[in-house]
Design a protein around this motif. Structure first.
Motif, PDB file in Angstrom:
ATOM      1  N   GLY A   8       0.828  -1.207   0.000  1.00 53.15           N
ATOM      2  CA  GLY A   8       0.000   0.000   0.000  1.00 53.15           C
ATOM      3  C   GLY A   8       0.858   1.251   0.000  1.00 53.15           C
ATOM      4  N   GLY A  12      -1.235   7.596   0.869  1.00 55.25           N
ATOM      5  CA  GLY A  12      -1.581   7.779   2.279  1.00 55.25           C
ATOM      6  C   GLY A  12      -0.551   7.292   3.285  1.00 55.25           C
ATOM      7  N   ASN A  34      -1.722   0.750  -7.548  1.00 52.35           N
ATOM      8  CA  ASN A  34      -1.286   1.880  -8.376  1.00 52.35           C
ATOM      9  C   ASN A  34       0.046   2.389  -7.840  1.00 52.35           C
ATOM     10  N   VAL A  46      -2.122  -7.522  -3.317  1.00 53.52           N
ATOM     11  CA  VAL A  46      -1.694  -8.354  -2.186  1.00 53.52           C
ATOM     12  C   VAL A  46      -2.527  -9.631  -2.037  1.00 53.52           C
ATOM     13  N   THR A  47      -3.670  -9.694  -2.735  1.00 47.58           N
ATOM     14  CA  THR A  47      -4.478 -10.916  -2.641  1.00 47.58           C
ATOM     15  C   THR A  47      -3.975 -12.001  -3.585  1.00 47.58           C
ATOM     16  N   ALA A  73      -1.429  -2.021   2.986  1.00 48.74           N
ATOM     17  CA  ALA A  73      -2.491  -2.044   1.963  1.00 48.74           C
ATOM     18  C   ALA A  73      -3.822  -2.348   2.645  1.00 48.74           C
ATOM     19  N   GLY A  74      -4.834  -1.629   2.267  1.00 48.54           N
ATOM     20  CA  GLY A  74      -6.134  -1.878   2.885  1.00 48.54           C
ATOM     21  C   GLY A  74      -7.239  -1.306   2.040  1.00 48.54           C
ATOM     22  N   SER A 125      -8.328   1.494  14.127  1.00 49.51           N
ATOM     23  CA  SER A 125      -8.905   1.804  15.445  1.00 49.51           C
ATOM     24  C   SER A 125     -10.363   1.345  15.524  1.00 49.51           C
ATOM     25  N   GLY A 168      -6.227   5.770  13.830  1.00 46.18           N
ATOM     26  CA  GLY A 168      -7.567   6.316  13.968  1.00 46.18           C
ATOM     27  C   GLY A 168      -7.622   7.720  13.411  1.00 46.18           C
ATOM     28  N   ILE A 170      -6.990   9.381  10.327  1.00 44.92           N
ATOM     29  CA  ILE A 170      -5.765   9.900   9.724  1.00 44.92           C
ATOM     30  C   ILE A 170      -6.113  10.538   8.380  1.00 44.92           C
ATOM     31  N   PRO A 173      -6.230  10.043   1.530  1.00 46.45           N
ATOM     32  CA  PRO A 173      -7.283   9.994   0.505  1.00 46.45           C
ATOM     33  C   PRO A 173      -8.487   9.150   0.934  1.00 46.45           C
ATOM     34  N   LEU A 175      -9.736   8.760   3.995  1.00 48.73           N
ATOM     35  CA  LEU A 175     -10.570   9.535   4.925  1.00 48.73           C
ATOM     36  C   LEU A 175     -11.344  10.628   4.180  1.00 48.73           C
TER      37      LEU A 175
HETATM   38  P1  NAP Z   1      -5.229   4.810   1.044  1.00 51.12           P
HETATM   39  O1  NAP Z   1      -4.712   6.195   0.868  1.00 51.12           O
HETATM   40  O2  NAP Z   1      -6.438   4.381   0.269  1.00 51.12           O
HETATM   41  O3  NAP Z   1      -4.034   3.779   0.825  1.00 51.12           O
HETATM   42  C1  NAP Z   1      -4.244   2.403   0.746  1.00 51.12           C
HETATM   43  C2  NAP Z   1      -3.385   1.892  -0.389  1.00 51.12           C
HETATM   44  O4  NAP Z   1      -3.526   0.455  -0.446  1.00 51.12           O
HETATM   45  C3  NAP Z   1      -3.833   2.459  -1.739  1.00 51.12           C
HETATM   46  O5  NAP Z   1      -2.714   2.916  -2.468  1.00 51.12           O
HETATM   47  C4  NAP Z   1      -4.482   1.258  -2.390  1.00 51.12           C
HETATM   48  O6  NAP Z   1      -4.396   1.253  -3.800  1.00 51.12           O
HETATM   49  C5  NAP Z   1      -3.671   0.119  -1.814  1.00 51.12           C
HETATM   50  N1  NAP Z   1      -4.373  -1.134  -1.983  1.00 51.12           N
HETATM   51  C6  NAP Z   1      -5.693  -1.382  -1.808  1.00 51.12           C
HETATM   52  N2  NAP Z   1      -5.966  -2.647  -2.111  1.00 51.12           N
HETATM   53  C7  NAP Z   1      -4.791  -3.227  -2.487  1.00 51.12           C
HETATM   54  C8  NAP Z   1      -4.427  -4.515  -2.937  1.00 51.12           C
HETATM   55  N3  NAP Z   1      -5.337  -5.495  -3.066  1.00 51.12           N
HETATM   56  N4  NAP Z   1      -3.121  -4.749  -3.248  1.00 51.12           N
HETATM   57  C9  NAP Z   1      -2.199  -3.775  -3.153  1.00 51.12           C
HETATM   58  N5  NAP Z   1      -2.485  -2.540  -2.737  1.00 51.12           N
HETATM   59  C10 NAP Z   1      -3.767  -2.258  -2.412  1.00 51.12           C
HETATM   60  O7  NAP Z   1      -5.619   4.556   2.566  1.00 51.12           O
HETATM   61  P2  NAP Z   1      -4.858   4.904   3.935  1.00 51.12           P
HETATM   62  O8  NAP Z   1      -5.815   5.695   4.741  1.00 51.12           O
HETATM   63  O9  NAP Z   1      -3.477   5.364   3.702  1.00 51.12           O
HETATM   64  O10 NAP Z   1      -4.838   3.442   4.569  1.00 51.12           O
HETATM   65  C11 NAP Z   1      -3.639   2.703   4.822  1.00 51.12           C
HETATM   66  C12 NAP Z   1      -3.957   1.607   5.824  1.00 51.12           C
HETATM   67  O11 NAP Z   1      -4.403   2.194   7.054  1.00 51.12           O
HETATM   68  C13 NAP Z   1      -5.100   0.694   5.355  1.00 51.12           C
HETATM   69  O12 NAP Z   1      -4.793  -0.629   5.730  1.00 51.12           O
HETATM   70  C14 NAP Z   1      -6.298   1.225   6.121  1.00 51.12           C
HETATM   71  O13 NAP Z   1      -7.264   0.222   6.296  1.00 51.12           O
HETATM   72  C15 NAP Z   1      -5.647   1.647   7.426  1.00 51.12           C
HETATM   73  N6  NAP Z   1      -6.425   2.637   8.178  1.00 51.12           N
HETATM   74  C16 NAP Z   1      -6.517   3.944   7.783  1.00 51.12           C
HETATM   75  C17 NAP Z   1      -7.230   4.841   8.581  1.00 51.12           C
HETATM   76  C18 NAP Z   1      -7.364   6.305   8.270  1.00 51.12           C
HETATM   77  O14 NAP Z   1      -7.887   7.058   9.107  1.00 51.12           O
HETATM   78  N7  NAP Z   1      -6.908   6.776   7.117  1.00 51.12           N
HETATM   79  C19 NAP Z   1      -7.855   4.398   9.745  1.00 51.12           C
HETATM   80  C20 NAP Z   1      -7.756   3.069  10.085  1.00 51.12           C
HETATM   81  C21 NAP Z   1      -7.026   2.195   9.303  1.00 51.12           C
HETATM   82  P3  NAP Z   1      -5.594   1.938  -4.656  1.00 51.12           P
HETATM   83  O15 NAP Z   1      -5.689   3.352  -4.181  1.00 51.12           O
HETATM   84  O16 NAP Z   1      -5.131   1.801  -6.041  1.00 51.12           O
HETATM   85  O17 NAP Z   1      -6.815   1.163  -4.344  1.00 51.12           O
END
Ligand code: NAP
Length: 234
Positions: A8, A12, A34, A46-47, A73-74, A125, A168, A170, A173, A175
């Protein structure tokens, strides 16, 4: 120099973690759906074990063995539980949980051979208290916390630590997309009022905690869930 892999890493939190680990002096490779247009950034889902293995083979050829892994990644989905298809459920569980299985199993031989390793899983969180309309996501991220604890016990004797950081609120993109869609129950500003430290979290906050857990001096810390949430989920 140690080699790190951040999943990931194209956006973000994962991107901030990759930047921080680079600044700390590691070689850092990333995988993402991406990927960024930069060195050691690979496209892999990752799957897919085949895609992870292919990316890891390229990383081995360019950098050598990987002894630091950050699973960031999430993917989320907001839907009422009763309206979820099994395919919806399966994809969320695959990305957030099975992805951690694939990447961790793929890099373990490198860590075992080195007798040293650091694994940090970015969970959520939402696992502390649950979240409506996000049941598969919360279930998968809770399983990641459980997996973290089990792996810490299993891999500790090999010099490998395994910890989780549940972020929690953060500013990423992910959020902002949820804010735009009206899924936050208010704006980010509204939530800041309800956050004890009175600000939104930054990807760099998660990167700092993750970098510490990846460091040499964190070697006696394993199986821990280190919340980074401005006091929202204490
Ligand atoms: P993000 O900006 O959407 O970043 C997540 C990245 O993971 C994206 O670049 C996405 O690619 C990539 N991704 C998604 N599915 C994937 C796959 N199957 N294989 C490889 N890459 C993949 O989100 P973020 O907020 O930074 O989140 C990062 C992590 O923190 C995640 O695990 C999320 O669940 C966790 N999290 C975030 C928050 C928050 O407040 N932001 C809170 C709790 C947990 P695409 O954009 O191309 O889909």
């Amino acid at each position: 120099m140690r080699n790190a892999l951040v999943t990931g890493g194209g956006s973000g939190i994962g991107k901030a973690i990759a930047e921080r680990l680079r600044a700390d002096g590691y070689n850092v490779a990333t995988v993402d759906l991406n990927p960024l247009d930069e060195k050691f950034a690979y496209r892999a889902d990752v799957t897919s074990r085949a895609e992870i293995d292919e990316a890891l083979a390229a990383i081995h050829a360019e950098l050598g063995p990987v002894t630091i892994l950050v699973n960031a990644a999430g993917m989320e989905k907001y839907k009422r539980f009763r309206n979820l298809s099994f395919e919806d459920w399966q994809r969320i569980v695959d990305v957030n949980l099975s992805g951690v299985f694939h990447t961790t199993q793929a890099v373990l031989p490198d860590m075992s051979a080195a007798g040293w390793g650091r694994i940090v899983n970015i969970s959520s969180s939402s696992t502390h208290g649950g979240q409506p309309f996000m049941s598969p996501y919360v279930a998968a991220k809770s399983a990641v916390n459980g997996l973290t604890k089990s792996l810490a016990l299993e891999l500790g004797p090999e010099g490998i630590t395994v910890n989780a950081v549940p972020p929690g609120f953060i500013d990423t993109p992910m959020l902002r997309k949820n804010e735009e869609r009206g899924l936050l129950g208010g704006t980010v500003e509204d939530h800041i009022e309800r956050t004890p430290v009175r600000r939104v979290g930054r990807p760099e906050d998660i990167a700092a905690a993750t970098a510490f857990l990846c460091s040499e001096e964190a070697g006696y810390i394993t199986g821990q869930i280190l919340g980074v949430n401005g006091g929202r989920n204490t």
